[in-house]
Enzyme design. Structure first.
Site, PDB file in Angstrom:
ATOM      1  N   HIS A  18      25.219  84.827 -14.570  1.00 56.07           N
ATOM      2  CA  HIS A  18      26.343  83.934 -14.295  1.00 56.07           C
ATOM      3  C   HIS A  18      27.662  84.607 -14.678  1.00 56.07           C
ATOM      4  O   HIS A  18      28.636  84.565 -13.924  1.00 56.07           O
ATOM      5  CB  HIS A  18      26.215  82.638 -15.109  1.00 56.07           C
ATOM      6  CG  HIS A  18      25.052  81.787 -14.762  1.00 56.07           C
ATOM      7  ND1 HIS A  18      24.185  81.293 -15.721  1.00 56.07           N
ATOM      8  CD2 HIS A  18      24.596  81.321 -13.579  1.00 56.07           C
ATOM      9  CE1 HIS A  18      23.264  80.556 -15.133  1.00 56.07           C
ATOM     10  NE2 HIS A  18      23.478  80.563 -13.826  1.00 56.07           N
ATOM     11  N   LYS A  42      17.941  66.347 -14.346  1.00 59.48           N
ATOM     12  CA  LYS A  42      17.174  67.571 -14.593  1.00 59.48           C
ATOM     13  C   LYS A  42      16.702  67.691 -16.036  1.00 59.48           C
ATOM     14  O   LYS A  42      15.980  68.617 -16.363  1.00 59.48           O
ATOM     15  CB  LYS A  42      18.019  68.813 -14.256  1.00 59.48           C
ATOM     16  CG  LYS A  42      18.202  69.067 -12.780  1.00 59.48           C
ATOM     17  CD  LYS A  42      18.896  70.410 -12.592  1.00 59.48           C
ATOM     18  CE  LYS A  42      18.940  70.826 -11.141  1.00 59.48           C
ATOM     19  NZ  LYS A  42      19.532  72.153 -10.989  1.00 59.48           N
ATOM     20  N   ARG A  91      20.408  85.641  -5.870  1.00 57.59           N
ATOM     21  CA  ARG A  91      19.686  86.705  -6.566  1.00 57.59           C
ATOM     22  C   ARG A  91      18.685  87.379  -5.639  1.00 57.59           C
ATOM     23  O   ARG A  91      18.466  88.565  -5.703  1.00 57.59           O
ATOM     24  CB  ARG A  91      18.937  86.140  -7.773  1.00 57.59           C
ATOM     25  CG  ARG A  91      19.818  85.619  -8.860  1.00 57.59           C
ATOM     26  CD  ARG A  91      18.980  84.947  -9.899  1.00 57.59           C
ATOM     27  NE  ARG A  91      18.208  83.889  -9.258  1.00 57.59           N
ATOM     28  CZ  ARG A  91      18.023  82.686  -9.730  1.00 57.59           C
ATOM     29  NH1 ARG A  91      18.510  82.366 -10.879  1.00 57.59           N
ATOM     30  NH2 ARG A  91      17.326  81.787  -9.084  1.00 57.59           N
ATOM     31  N   SER A 129      18.314  80.822 -15.581  1.00 67.53           N
ATOM     32  CA  SER A 129      18.328  79.998 -16.796  1.00 67.53           C
ATOM     33  C   SER A 129      16.928  79.509 -17.138  1.00 67.53           C
ATOM     34  O   SER A 129      16.527  79.505 -18.303  1.00 67.53           O
ATOM     35  CB  SER A 129      19.263  78.801 -16.610  1.00 67.53           C
ATOM     36  OG  SER A 129      20.593  79.222 -16.486  1.00 67.53           O
TER      37      SER A 129
END
Length: 161
Positions: A18, A42, A91, A129
């Site tokens: 990030h 979440k 990514r 993450s």
């Protein structure tokens, strides 16, 4: 490009990937807003306040970067911030399908806001993450994947030594 760009995410926690994306975006815009989503659905590991503080630590010294939390529809928040661009990180090819769907919906809701995809440096391409949290939870060393303050926060959450 210039203007204001918004980089949204849960950043639970913010990673070196990030940070790399923010660093890449900084010269392209007058201001980059790192918009941290509340994402209560979440069940994040870190509270919104904690994620904001960790992002501030990881992005300290980046003068045209602002960090803030939000809990409304992304495009509405972008409009409130006068952001003309939403930044998203890619990514791998596997990220593209989901990002493509988000971009289409955002374009339908706010046609005047563009989405710009950036790729992190190769050494950060595997970092997420979720992966960082899982490795840290199991006692693995994630120091190369996060800012030192984020590492300490992970240690505290998982009571690691």
């Amino acid at each position: 490009m210039k203007g204001v760009a918004i980089y949204p995410g849960t950043f639970d926690p913010i990673t070196s990937g990030h940070t790399d994306l923010v660093q890449r975006a900084r010269p392209l815009f007058d201001k980059v807003i790192v918009a941290i989503a509340a994402s209560s659905g979440k069940a994040p590991l870190f509270s919104l306040a904690e994620r904001i503080e960790l992002a501030k630590a990881a992005l300290a010294g980046m003068d045209n970067v602002e960090i803030c939390g939000f809990d409304i529809l992304l495009v509405k928040f972008a409009q409130q911030c006068n952001a003309g661009v939403i930044l998203r990180g890619l990514r791998a090819v596997s990220d593209f399908e989901y990002e493509f769907q988000l971009t289409g919906m955002n374009r339908k809701l706010a046609p005047g806001i563009e989405t710009l995809f950036l790729m992190p440096a190769e050494q950060y391409g595997y970092i997420s993450s979720s992966l960082v949290k899982e490795v840290a939870r199991l006692g693995g060393d994630v120091r190369d994947s996060v800012h030192p303050q984020v590492y300490r926060a992970l240690q505290q959450k998982f009571a690691l030594k």
